[in-house]
Scaffold this motif. Structure first.
Motif, PDB file in Angstrom:
ATOM      1  N   LEU A 162       0.832  -1.198   0.000  1.00 40.05           N
ATOM      2  CA  LEU A 162       0.000   0.000   0.000  1.00 40.05           C
ATOM      3  C   LEU A 162       0.869   1.251   0.000  1.00 40.05           C
ATOM      4  N   ASP A 163       0.652   2.128  -0.965  1.00 36.18           N
ATOM      5  CA  ASP A 163       1.367   3.405  -1.005  1.00 36.18           C
ATOM      6  C   ASP A 163       0.647   4.375  -0.070  1.00 36.18           C
ATOM      7  N   ILE A 164       1.068   4.386   1.182  1.00 40.58           N
ATOM      8  CA  ILE A 164       0.373   5.147   2.218  1.00 40.58           C
ATOM      9  C   ILE A 164       0.443   6.648   1.948  1.00 40.58           C
ATOM     10  N   ALA A 165       1.599   7.128   1.507  1.00 39.47           N
ATOM     11  CA  ALA A 165       1.727   8.563   1.217  1.00 39.47           C
ATOM     12  C   ALA A 165       0.747   8.993   0.125  1.00 39.47           C
ATOM     13  N   MET A 166       0.589   8.147  -0.878  1.00 44.27           N
ATOM     14  CA  MET A 166      -0.350   8.449  -1.954  1.00 44.27           C
ATOM     15  C   MET A 166      -1.789   8.487  -1.433  1.00 44.27           C
ATOM     16  N   MET A 167      -2.134   7.546  -0.549  1.00 43.49           N
ATOM     17  CA  MET A 167      -3.482   7.531   0.020  1.00 43.49           C
ATOM     18  C   MET A 167      -3.745   8.819   0.802  1.00 43.49           C
ATOM     19  N   MET A 168      -2.759   9.229   1.579  1.00 44.00           N
ATOM     20  CA  MET A 168      -2.924  10.432   2.393  1.00 44.00           C
ATOM     21  C   MET A 168      -3.080  11.678   1.528  1.00 44.00           C
ATOM     22  N   LYS A 169      -2.374  11.700   0.437  1.00 40.20           N
ATOM     23  CA  LYS A 169      -2.456  12.862  -0.441  1.00 40.20           C
ATOM     24  C   LYS A 169      -3.859  13.030  -1.017  1.00 40.20           C
ATOM     25  N   HIS A 170      -4.572  11.919  -1.179  1.00 41.60           N
ATOM     26  CA  HIS A 170      -5.891  11.954  -1.807  1.00 41.60           C
ATOM     27  C   HIS A 170      -7.031  11.688  -0.821  1.00 41.60           C
ATOM     28  N   LYS A 171      -6.746  11.784   0.477  1.00 41.78           N
ATOM     29  CA  LYS A 171      -7.779  11.425   1.447  1.00 41.78           C
ATOM     30  C   LYS A 171      -9.001  12.333   1.375  1.00 41.78           C
ATOM     31  N   SER A 172      -8.824  13.605   1.018  1.00 42.00           N
ATOM     32  CA  SER A 172      -9.984  14.506   0.946  1.00 42.00           C
ATOM     33  C   SER A 172     -10.952  14.064  -0.143  1.00 42.00           C
ATOM     34  N   ASP A 173     -10.446  13.425  -1.197  1.00 41.24           N
ATOM     35  CA  ASP A 173     -11.327  12.932  -2.257  1.00 41.24           C
ATOM     36  C   ASP A 173     -12.270  11.858  -1.737  1.00 41.24           C
ATOM     37  N   SER A 174     -11.807  11.095  -0.769  1.00 41.19           N
ATOM     38  CA  SER A 174     -12.602   9.984  -0.245  1.00 41.19           C
ATOM     39  C   SER A 174     -13.644  10.444   0.769  1.00 41.19           C
ATOM     40  N   GLY A 175     -13.428  11.626   1.337  1.00 40.10           N
ATOM     41  CA  GLY A 175     -14.333  12.107   2.377  1.00 40.10           C
ATOM     42  C   GLY A 175     -14.030  11.536   3.747  1.00 40.10           C
ATOM     43  N   VAL A 176     -12.835  10.979   3.943  1.00 38.04           N
ATOM     44  CA  VAL A 176     -12.527  10.305   5.202  1.00 38.04           C
ATOM     45  C   VAL A 176     -12.521  11.282   6.378  1.00 38.04           C
ATOM     46  N   LYS A 177     -13.105  10.829   7.480  1.00 41.56           N
ATOM     47  CA  LYS A 177     -13.135  11.585   8.732  1.00 41.56           C
ATOM     48  C   LYS A 177     -12.371  10.871   9.840  1.00 41.56           C
ATOM     49  N   HIS A 178     -12.333   9.554   9.758  1.00 40.93           N
ATOM     50  CA  HIS A 178     -11.678   8.755  10.793  1.00 40.93           C
ATOM     51  C   HIS A 178     -10.782   7.709  10.138  1.00 40.93           C
ATOM     52  N   ILE A 179      -9.492   7.745  10.474  1.00 43.49           N
ATOM     53  CA  ILE A 179      -8.531   6.782   9.943  1.00 43.49           C
ATOM     54  C   ILE A 179      -8.122   5.840  11.075  1.00 43.49           C
ATOM     55  N   PHE A 180      -8.521   4.573  10.940  1.00 34.72           N
ATOM     56  CA  PHE A 180      -8.187   3.567  11.943  1.00 34.72           C
ATOM     57  C   PHE A 180      -7.087   2.662  11.410  1.00 34.72           C
ATOM     58  N   ILE A 181      -5.994   2.592  12.137  1.00 31.32           N
ATOM     59  CA  ILE A 181      -4.927   1.657  11.798  1.00 31.32           C
ATOM     60  C   ILE A 181      -5.366   0.267  12.229  1.00 31.32           C
ATOM     61  N   GLU A 182      -5.171  -0.685  11.341  1.00 31.20           N
ATOM     62  CA  GLU A 182      -5.446  -2.078  11.715  1.00 31.20           C
ATOM     63  C   GLU A 182      -4.296  -2.951  11.256  1.00 31.20           C
ATOM     64  N   GLN A 183      -3.847  -3.820  12.144  1.00 25.74           N
ATOM     65  CA  GLN A 183      -2.832  -4.810  11.796  1.00 25.74           C
ATOM     66  C   GLN A 183      -3.170  -6.097  12.518  1.00 25.74           C
ATOM     67  N   GLU A 184      -3.206  -7.187  11.777  1.00 23.03           N
ATOM     68  CA  GLU A 184      -3.652  -8.466  12.336  1.00 23.03           C
ATOM     69  C   GLU A 184      -2.515  -9.458  12.551  1.00 23.03           C
ATOM     70  N   GLU A 185      -1.403  -9.269  11.851  1.00 20.73           N
ATOM     71  CA  GLU A 185      -0.209 -10.092  12.035  1.00 20.73           C
ATOM     72  C   GLU A 185       0.959  -9.150  12.335  1.00 20.73           C
ATOM     73  N   TYR A 186       1.967  -9.655  13.070  1.00 17.58           N
ATOM     74  CA  TYR A 186       2.982  -8.746  13.596  1.00 17.58           C
ATOM     75  C   TYR A 186       4.384  -9.352  13.487  1.00 17.58           C
ATOM     76  N   ALA A 187       5.374  -8.476  13.319  1.00 17.21           N
ATOM     77  CA  ALA A 187       6.767  -8.918  13.317  1.00 17.21           C
ATOM     78  C   ALA A 187       7.181  -9.372  14.716  1.00 17.21           C
ATOM     79  N   SER A 188       6.673  -8.698  15.762  1.00 19.75           N
ATOM     80  CA  SER A 188       6.986  -9.096  17.137  1.00 19.75           C
ATOM     81  C   SER A 188       5.720  -9.090  17.990  1.00 19.75           C
ATOM     82  N   THR A 189       5.302  -7.892  18.427  1.00 17.01           N
ATOM     83  CA  THR A 189       4.082  -7.778  19.233  1.00 17.01           C
ATOM     84  C   THR A 189       3.182  -6.696  18.639  1.00 17.01           C
ATOM     85  N   PRO A 190       1.888  -6.739  18.955  1.00 21.61           N
ATOM     86  CA  PRO A 190       0.992  -5.693  18.464  1.00 21.61           C
ATOM     87  C   PRO A 190       1.444  -4.288  18.856  1.00 21.61           C
ATOM     88  N   MET A 191       1.922  -4.108  20.077  1.00 25.64           N
ATOM     89  CA  MET A 191       2.332  -2.773  20.514  1.00 25.64           C
ATOM     90  C   MET A 191       3.562  -2.293  19.761  1.00 25.64           C
TER      91      MET A 191
END
Length: 279
Positions: free
Chosen positions: A237-266
């Protein structure tokens, strides 16, 4: 260097040229005062063991918004709706949303959401099975009705996608069928950007085709080979690109989600927050 998986995706989606143009302006992609949230499924085991203590740890890394998730302990990991609200409030976090099921217990789900003070309740999977246009139109009708019920109570109803909604039937993308048959005033979409790219679709296409239809995001980077989530900057995912265009989407709330981890969730979440701050 562009990650190999992301480079392949950009080539497929026609974003490669745009991505190179973005590089000089990446530092302007994210507002410094952006308040990020987390989907608590990212901390599912920790929340089940110690909900309040885990919320304290989440607050300590500058996460300001919370989206809950239904679990065997209930909608709020064993806390009552009021306890969940009070705990978040005391930690300077806002309980904005929650993942639920559209099932026979939906009346009780709405009641708890009202009590918790959250704004959105998000259906986290299709209420009926069938990867065909007929089922998606049936689901859209159910979503519109659920949206009407929520609106009467001051709530907003929405849906969270996975990968399978982007399959096609009779030449039509099923997610588009869902979008075309739901009332934007009643059904508020939460776009999981990670699953969109795994499905080899372009989130920017959806921002353009359905402007302002996505008030919520799941910001999730994905290992494109294994189709599992990974830390920001390691996947497709090109995160910088998503952020640049977030106003087009109408986003109000950005929730980070990660289900698998290199070490721990924190540790993964700390990495993700630092990644966002250094864009």
């Amino acid at each position: 260097m562009i990650h190999t998986n992301r480079r392949n995706f950009l080539k497929k989606s026609g974003l490669a040229a745009a991505g190179t143009l973005l590089i000089p302006s990446m530092s302007f992609a994210v507002a410094p005062n952006e308040k990020y949230g987390v989907q608590l499924y990212s901390f599912r085991d920790e929340m089940a063991k110690d909900a309040k203590g885990t919320l304290e740890q989440i607050a300590s890394i500058d996460i300001k918004k919370i989206e809950s998730a239904r679990s065997k302990e209930g909608l709020y990991y064993g806390l009552s709706p009021k306890e969940m609200k009070e705990t978040c409030d005391s930690l300077g976090m806002e309980l904005c949303s929650g993942h639920v099921a559209l099932d026979k217990d939906f009346e009780n789900t709405m009641r708890q959401a009202v009590e918790s003070g959250q704004e959105y309740i998000i259906c986290s999977s299709l209420p009926s099975k069938g990867q065909n246009i007929a089922n998606y139109k049936k689901v859209a009708e159910a979503f519109n009705k659920a949206g009407e019920s929520c609106k009467k109570l001051g709530l907003k109803f929405g849906y969270h996608n996975h990968e399978y909604e982007f399959e096609s039937d009779k030449g039509e993308v099923l997610y588009d069928v869902l979008m075309d048959n739901t009332d934007p005033d009643l059904v508020h979409m939460e776009l999981d950007l990670g699953w969109v790219v795994v499905a080899e679709k372009d989130p920017l296409h959806y921002f353009k085709k359905y402007p302002k239809r996505f008030p919520l995001w799941h910001l999730k980077d994905m290992n494109m080979h294994e189709k599992v989530s990974t830390e920001f900057g390691k996947g497709g995912l090109d995160i910088a690109m998503m952020m640049k265009h977030k106003s087009d989407s109408g986003v109000k709330h950005i929730f980070i989600e990660q289900e698998e981890y290199a070490s721990t969730p924190m540790e993964s979440m700390k990495h993700n927050m630092n990644f966002l701050k250094t864009l």
